[in-house]
Design a protein around this motif. Structure first.
Motif, short mmCIF file in Angstrom:
data_model
loop_
_atom_site.label_atom_id
_atom_site.label_comp_id
_atom_site.label_asym_id
_atom_site.label_seq_id
_atom_site.Cartn_x
_atom_site.Cartn_y
_atom_site.Cartn_z
N ILE A 160 11.37 3.42 -5.79
CA ILE A 160 11.53 2.58 -6.98
C ILE A 160 11.22 3.35 -8.27
N ILE A 161 11.18 4.68 -8.19
CA ILE A 161 11.00 5.48 -9.40
C ILE A 161 12.38 5.70 -10.03
N ASN A 162 12.57 5.16 -11.21
CA ASN A 162 13.84 5.30 -11.92
C ASN A 162 13.77 6.55 -12.78
N GLY B 255 12.12 -3.30 -10.30
CA GLY B 255 12.10 -2.53 -9.05
C GLY B 255 11.06 -3.04 -8.08
N MET B 256 9.90 -3.42 -8.60
CA MET B 256 8.86 -3.99 -7.74
C MET B 256 9.35 -5.28 -7.09
N ALA C 32 0.82 -1.22 0.00
CA ALA C 32 0.00 0.00 0.00
C ALA C 32 0.85 1.27 0.00
N TYR C 33 2.15 1.14 0.18
CA TYR C 33 3.03 2.31 0.17
C TYR C 33 3.13 2.88 -1.24
N SER C 34 3.41 4.16 -1.34
CA SER C 34 3.55 4.80 -2.63
C SER C 34 4.86 4.41 -3.29
N VAL C 35 4.87 4.45 -4.61
CA VAL C 35 6.11 4.11 -5.33
C VAL C 35 7.21 5.11 -5.02
N GLU C 36 6.83 6.33 -4.67
CA GLU C 36 7.83 7.33 -4.31
C GLU C 36 8.47 7.00 -2.97
N PRO D 149 3.52 9.93 -8.43
CA PRO D 149 4.46 9.51 -7.38
C PRO D 149 3.74 8.95 -6.15
N GLY D 150 2.54 9.43 -5.89
CA GLY D 150 1.80 8.96 -4.71
C GLY D 150 0.98 7.71 -4.94
#
Length: 408
Positions: free
Chosen positions: A198-200, A394-395, A190-194, A358-359
């Motif tokens: 893991i944002i490349n 990344g996931m 449930a956490y954001s990717v930001e 990002p969220g």
């Protein structure tokens, strides 16, 4: 439940997987093209049976047969676009299929059916894209039918020692499997990717008005990395993408489009696997202007039937207001053109860039990618400026870290 997940082996993920389409390393690019256009699969595996031992330094010998790579239509399209091949595509098609293979043997990895799920994830994190798994021998009617079809196509089938057949697992297969047990990854999912980092931000881009040929190197790179090339405007806003996942549903004539069109027009050309007639005429005219007779003759295709424009190319861009809902950055909406072979039966994906913010939560981004059959999702700001990309690799690093905590 955690112990059951950790107990899974790759054989569990292979249930129901079809055997690989195999092609010998001795085949030509033209052979590979014929196979790709006669199957619903987007990739064909390349095998070395009766090979030299120096090819086997990094992988185990399995019944004297080794899968040394994979190729798709994009490999052929990009190969034909190279300067040495533009003048004489017919000669390029007669080159050995080995010219299309990646030099990185780790991209395809042989594994035993008993390999654990965790070990499989580790291999993918280290760079493997496909895990080749042996499956039980099948001396069935279907196997005989495949051999007959290959003979009819004048292609020598790759026969593996002992009649063993193989399937392969992809990053998508593993991510989809983990999604079925997503409750075990609470609250991480449930956490954001930001927040997960893991944002490349190292992304490939091309301006909408730039010649598509200037992006050829980036298309090749994105294919190898299983990402895409973002098409942006002068302000850095995301307009669409040139995606190998979409380009793979086209045929070799797309090489002429890359050679002659702008990046924006190329998006229209490859959308839904078929171009609008006016763009086809533009490609033909520019080939004549540049005196590329070889490419014009080789890729002379009648697009007069089956073209059915659905929506104007000026369709507005729209987004969902909910971060956890699938978002699509709409570019052009064009029609399909019919093909006579099973190649036309594939379900193609439009040239739309799949985006999140990002969220956006990790699980929402996973669902987006799986739903659209891609291994990445673009990350944009509210003003549509692109800031990065989230990839399956990344996931999987996030899930691997979570699994590590479960193993303690």
């Amino acid at each position: 439940m955690a112990s059951r997940l950790l107990a899974h082996e790759v054989a569990d993920l292979c249930l129901g997987k079809p055997p690989l389409k195999s092609l010998s390393i001795s085949a030509t690019v033209r052979h590979a093209l014929t196979v790709l256009k006669s199957t619903e699969d987007t990739h064909v595996s390349i095998w070395s049976c009766h090979h030299n031992n120096h090819l086997l330094d990094q992988q185990p010998l399995i019944n004297n047969c080794l899968c040394i790579g994979k190729i798709c239509m994009v490999d052929i399209i990009c190969y034909l676009c190279k300067q040495d091949n533009i003048e004489s595509p017919s000669s390029a098609l007669d080159s050995p299929v080995s010219v299309l293979l990646s030099r990185d043997l780790a991209v395809v990895r042989h594994v035993d059916p008993s390999t654990s799920l965790v070990e499989a994830i580790d291999l993918i994190i280290k760079g493997a894209q496909n895990l080749v798994v042996p499956i039980s021998s099948r001396t069935t009617i279907n196997s005989k039918r495949r051999q007959i079809q290959q003979q009819q196509l004048s292609i020598a089938p790759t026969t593996h020692t002992g009649g063993i057949e193989f399937c392969w697992l992809t990053q998508e297969d593993i991510v989809r499997f983990l999604l079925s047990s997503i409750a075990l990854f609470s609250p991480t999912a449930a956490y954001s990717v930001e927040s997960l980092g893991i944002i490349n931000t190292d992304i490939l881009t091309v301006n909408y008005h730039s010649p598509a040929l200037t992006a050829l190197g980036d298309i090749i790179t994105s294919l190898a990395d299983q990402t895409s090339v973002a098409v942006i405007d002068d302000d850095g806003n995301l307009i669409g993408e040139i995606s190998p996942f979409t380009l793979a549903y086209n045929d070799e004539t797309a090489a002429a489009a890359i050679t002659t069109l702008s990046a924006g027009d190329l998006m229209a050309y490859i959308d839904c696997g078929g171009p609008p007639e006016d763009i086809v005429r533009l490609v033909e005219a520019r080939l004549k202007e540049r005196n590329l007779k070889g490419m014009l003759d080789e890729f002379s295709v009648d697009y007069s039937s089956g073209i059915d424009p659905l929506v104007s190319c000026n369709s507005p861009t729209s987004f969902s207001s909910d971060d956890d809902e699938p978002l699509s950055l709409t570019t052009v909406k064009l029609g399909r053109f019919s093909r006579s072979s099973s190649y036309s039966a594939r379900m193609t994906r439009r040239a739309e860039a799949i985006v999140c913010y990002p969220g956006s939560s990790l699980v929402a981004v996973m669902i987006q990618a799986i739903a659209h059959r891609v291994s990445y999702v673009w990350v944009i700001e509210e003003d549509c400026s692109v800031i990065g990309i989230v990839r399956f690799s990344g996931m999987l690093q996030v899930f691997r870290a979570h699994l590590e905590s479960l193993m303690k």
